[in-house]
Design an enzyme around this catalytic site. Structure first.
Site, PDB file in Angstrom:
ATOM      1  N   ARG A  78     -34.492  62.040 -28.038  1.00  0.00           N
ATOM      2  CA  ARG A  78     -35.898  62.285 -27.698  1.00  0.00           C
ATOM      3  C   ARG A  78     -36.712  61.063 -28.080  1.00  0.00           C
ATOM      4  O   ARG A  78     -36.710  60.632 -29.232  1.00  0.00           O
ATOM      5  CB  ARG A  78     -36.440  63.514 -28.439  1.00  0.00           C
ATOM      6  CG  ARG A  78     -37.889  63.845 -28.067  1.00  0.00           C
ATOM      7  CD  ARG A  78     -38.413  65.038 -28.851  1.00  0.00           C
ATOM      8  NE  ARG A  78     -38.744  64.718 -30.221  1.00  0.00           N
ATOM      9  CZ  ARG A  78     -39.968  64.436 -30.671  1.00  0.00           C
ATOM     10  NH1 ARG A  78     -41.004  64.404 -29.839  1.00  0.00           N
ATOM     11  NH2 ARG A  78     -40.182  64.194 -31.942  1.00  0.00           N
ATOM     12  N   HIS A 118     -47.048  60.534 -27.945  1.00  0.00           N
ATOM     13  CA  HIS A 118     -46.800  60.567 -29.385  1.00  0.00           C
ATOM     14  C   HIS A 118     -47.833  59.666 -30.069  1.00  0.00           C
ATOM     15  O   HIS A 118     -47.464  58.675 -30.718  1.00  0.00           O
ATOM     16  CB  HIS A 118     -45.366  60.128 -29.689  1.00  0.00           C
ATOM     17  CG  HIS A 118     -44.878  60.536 -31.049  1.00  0.00           C
ATOM     18  ND1 HIS A 118     -43.688  61.207 -31.232  1.00  0.00           N
ATOM     19  CD2 HIS A 118     -45.405  60.375 -32.284  1.00  0.00           C
ATOM     20  CE1 HIS A 118     -43.497  61.429 -32.520  1.00  0.00           C
ATOM     21  NE2 HIS A 118     -44.534  60.928 -33.184  1.00  0.00           N
ATOM     22  N   GLU A 152     -46.814  67.093 -31.605  1.00  0.00           N
ATOM     23  CA  GLU A 152     -47.656  67.498 -32.728  1.00  0.00           C
ATOM     24  C   GLU A 152     -49.165  67.397 -32.455  1.00  0.00           C
ATOM     25  O   GLU A 152     -49.898  66.716 -33.161  1.00  0.00           O
ATOM     26  CB  GLU A 152     -47.302  66.690 -33.975  1.00  0.00           C
ATOM     27  CG  GLU A 152     -45.866  66.892 -34.431  1.00  0.00           C
ATOM     28  CD  GLU A 152     -45.554  66.193 -35.746  1.00  0.00           C
ATOM     29  OE1 GLU A 152     -46.423  65.479 -36.292  1.00  0.00           O
ATOM     30  OE2 GLU A 152     -44.427  66.372 -36.234  1.00  0.00           O
ATOM     31  N   ASN A 180     -41.099  70.780 -34.739  1.00  0.00           N
ATOM     32  CA  ASN A 180     -41.010  69.775 -35.792  1.00  0.00           C
ATOM     33  C   ASN A 180     -41.313  70.472 -37.107  1.00  0.00           C
ATOM     34  O   ASN A 180     -42.358  71.115 -37.244  1.00  0.00           O
ATOM     35  CB  ASN A 180     -42.015  68.649 -35.580  1.00  0.00           C
ATOM     36  CG  ASN A 180     -41.669  67.758 -34.406  1.00  0.00           C
ATOM     37  OD1 ASN A 180     -40.667  67.968 -33.729  1.00  0.00           O
ATOM     38  ND2 ASN A 180     -42.501  66.759 -34.165  1.00  0.00           N
ATOM     39  N   TYR A 206     -40.885  70.073 -41.512  1.00  0.00           N
ATOM     40  CA  TYR A 206     -40.481  69.346 -42.713  1.00  0.00           C
ATOM     41  C   TYR A 206     -40.609  70.215 -43.959  1.00  0.00           C
ATOM     42  O   TYR A 206     -39.662  70.400 -44.696  1.00  0.00           O
ATOM     43  CB  TYR A 206     -41.303  68.061 -42.857  1.00  0.00           C
ATOM     44  CG  TYR A 206     -41.010  67.062 -41.765  1.00  0.00           C
ATOM     45  CD1 TYR A 206     -39.985  66.137 -41.915  1.00  0.00           C
ATOM     46  CD2 TYR A 206     -41.723  67.057 -40.574  1.00  0.00           C
ATOM     47  CE1 TYR A 206     -39.683  65.230 -40.911  1.00  0.00           C
ATOM     48  CE2 TYR A 206     -41.435  66.158 -39.557  1.00  0.00           C
ATOM     49  CZ  TYR A 206     -40.409  65.247 -39.730  1.00  0.00           C
ATOM     50  OH  TYR A 206     -40.109  64.363 -38.726  1.00  0.00           O
ATOM     51  N   GLU A 235     -37.748  67.611 -34.573  1.00  0.00           N
ATOM     52  CA  GLU A 235     -37.818  66.717 -35.723  1.00  0.00           C
ATOM     53  C   GLU A 235     -37.525  67.508 -36.984  1.00  0.00           C
ATOM     54  O   GLU A 235     -38.045  68.604 -37.180  1.00  0.00           O
ATOM     55  CB  GLU A 235     -39.206  66.074 -35.910  1.00  0.00           C
ATOM     56  CG  GLU A 235     -39.549  64.968 -34.955  1.00  0.00           C
ATOM     57  CD  GLU A 235     -40.892  64.323 -35.288  1.00  0.00           C
ATOM     58  OE1 GLU A 235     -41.295  64.326 -36.479  1.00  0.00           O
ATOM     59  OE2 GLU A 235     -41.543  63.817 -34.358  1.00  0.00           O
ATOM     60  N   TRP A 268     -35.048  63.465 -37.454  1.00  0.00           N
ATOM     61  CA  TRP A 268     -35.993  62.368 -37.560  1.00  0.00           C
ATOM     62  C   TRP A 268     -35.548  61.551 -38.773  1.00  0.00           C
ATOM     63  O   TRP A 268     -35.605  62.040 -39.889  1.00  0.00           O
ATOM     64  CB  TRP A 268     -37.432  62.869 -37.765  1.00  0.00           C
ATOM     65  CG  TRP A 268     -38.397  61.713 -37.797  1.00  0.00           C
ATOM     66  CD1 TRP A 268     -38.790  60.982 -38.887  1.00  0.00           C
ATOM     67  CD2 TRP A 268     -39.044  61.124 -36.668  1.00  0.00           C
ATOM     68  NE1 TRP A 268     -39.632  59.981 -38.521  1.00  0.00           N
ATOM     69  CE2 TRP A 268     -39.808  60.034 -37.153  1.00  0.00           C
ATOM     70  CE3 TRP A 268     -39.041  61.384 -35.299  1.00  0.00           C
ATOM     71  CZ2 TRP A 268     -40.578  59.220 -36.311  1.00  0.00           C
ATOM     72  CZ3 TRP A 268     -39.804  60.589 -34.474  1.00  0.00           C
ATOM     73  CH2 TRP A 268     -40.558  59.528 -34.986  1.00  0.00           C
TER      74      TRP A 268
END
Length: 458
Positions: free
Chosen positions: A91, A135, A180, A301, A303, A360, A408
């Site tokens: 990606r 992005h 995002e 995504n 984290y 991600e 990522w």
């Protein structure tokens, strides 16, 4: 994970148990144009808002994206790394100002030709290209005309999407409109002061991005009838930092802004309840139908969770709260909570009813460097990936329809305001020489992919 044990001294984890991941599961890596390409002044590329921001001196060490990982010139080397890694998909994002230097109008053939070369190289290596249209690197020329605060950007973005679909749609079938949007809206510098005076600008911005998404989906459907289209959103639990009523209420509000302000109208057809009235002033007849276009997949995504408190003087009351001391952290102080990842996968799969791809997930460090032998032994990243991939498998076991996972990132790269001081890559970049050094996590992830696809591990 013991927060007092340095990551470089921890034992190397084994491979996660992948009892519920199907053989056709897609393993990949992700990147973005501004963070790796460099060549910001070459072959007719126009300036982006991040080129401009890097000149303000507010990025760590005065770093810029001028060279980054020099991917523009070294893409063949980077595709060879992906092939060695064994990923099935990559990606990446198109740099809007590289193909349309002013954001609309004259097309830059040299910029389009770069992505032709990249796509050809990927396909020759057996790697599927996944294109993200945006992005964060808005052409500066469009920012000068109001950027996302100008409703005209809906047409500009649709024209850009149509250009990309026409150029690459015979070879590329996977497209994401935005990466995002919750982040580049909530933390936009285009609003000026970070106080309550910016609230209405934020609402206008959100609605214009959503409208642009819908228009881009239509443009891609027209040019690539068999396209598979989705949104990539940064979605994670938003927790109050205390049990105060105002912090609990603020956490719920920020959850709607951060996680749902784009995915709800795009996938479900309406704004989330807590912010619906605030958006109403910008919604015209037919807008919600324009936003709610059929989509094929959901890009996540993720984290770590976010801990906040109420700050009545900040934009939409968003204040940063303390994180619990008991939770382990990455070197850049992000909490490590794989159970939250598992729960988020289950939530978005149920809420939106689409196949989920983790677009991600990764581990940031500001302490990595080659050892005396020249190797980068990033045990902390391996431990993180082990636990998060295990959480993904547990989510599938609980019924989540998860079909892919993209780390990522392939390379250490320009990490926005942190510049080059933070590293997320499976591959270490020596920025002085642009030498690529696969880290221990690179080989570990390659083994995970081989194991998942039924092959022997090293």
């Amino acid at each position: 994970m013991d927060t007092l044990t340095p990551p470089t001294q921890m034992p190397m984890p084994g491979h996660p148990s992948l009892l519920h991941v199907k053989p056709d599961f897609i393993w990949g890596v992700s990147s973005s144009s501004f963070q790796i390409e460099g060549a910001t002044n070459e072959d007719g590329r126009g300036a982006s808002i991040w080129d401009t921001y890097c000149r303000t001196g507010q990025v760590a060490n005065n770093d810029t994206g001028d060279v980054a990982c020099d991917h523009y010139h070294r893409y063949k080397e980077d595709v060879a790394l992906m092939k060695a890694l064994g990923v099935q998909a990559y990606r990446f994002s198109i740099a809007w100002p590289r193909v349309l230097p002013l954001g609309d109008g004259a097309v830059n053939e040299a910029g389009l030709a770069f992505y032709d070369r990249l796509i050809d190289e990927l396909q020759a290596a057996g790697i599927e290209p996944w294109i993200c249209l945006y992005h964060w690197d808005l052409p500066q020329a469009l920012e000068d005309r109001g950027g996302w605060l100008n409703r005209d950007i809906v047409g500009w973005f649709a024209d850009y999407a149509r250009l990309i679909g026409e150029r690459y749609g015979k070879r590329v079938k996977r497209f994401a409109t935005f990466n995002e949007p919750g982040i580049f809206s909530l933390f936009s510098r285009s609003f000026g002061a970070r106080d309550r005076s910016a609230d209405d600008k934020l609402h206008r911005w959100i609605h214009h991005v959503n409208l642009a998404h819908g228009a881009a989906v239509d443009a891609l459907r027209e040019t690539v009838p068999d396209a598979q289209i989705g949104l990539v959103t940064n979605y994670q639990p938003i927790f109050p930092s205390s049990d105060k009523p105002e912090d609990i209420a603020e956490a719920a509000l920020i959850g709607d802004y951060w996680n749902c302000a784009f995915s709800d109208p795009q996938y479900l057809g309406e704004y989330p309840a807590l912010i619906r009235d605030a958006l109403a002033a910008h919604v015209r007849p037919g807008d919600m139908e324009q936003i709610h276009r059929p989509l094929d997949w959901f890009g996540l995504n993720h984290y770590s969770p976010v801990y906040i408190n109420s700050d009545p003087n900040a934009i939409i009351g968003l204040g940063w709260g303390a994180k619990p001391d008991s939770i382990p952290r990455t070197p850049i102080d992000w909490t490590i909570e794989p159970d939250a990842f598992r729960d988020t996968l289950i939530e978005v799969s149920r809420r939106y009813g689409k196949p989920v791809y983790v677009t991600e997930n990764g581990y940031g460090s500001n302490i990595e460097k080659p050892d005396d032998t020249g190797a980068v032994i990033d045990r902390g990243r391996v431990a993180f990936l082990h636990d998060y991939i295990s959480g993904l498998d547990a989510a599938i076991a609980a019924g989540a329809d998860v079909r892919g996972y993209f780390v990522w990132s392939l390379l250490d790269n320009f990490e926005w305001e942190s510049g080059y001081g933070v590293r997320f890559g499976l591959t270490y970049i020596d920025y002085a020489t642009q030498r690529r050094i696969p880290k221990a996590s690179f080989n570990w992830y390659a083994d995970v992919i081989r194991q998942a696809r039924g092959g022997a591990t090293a």
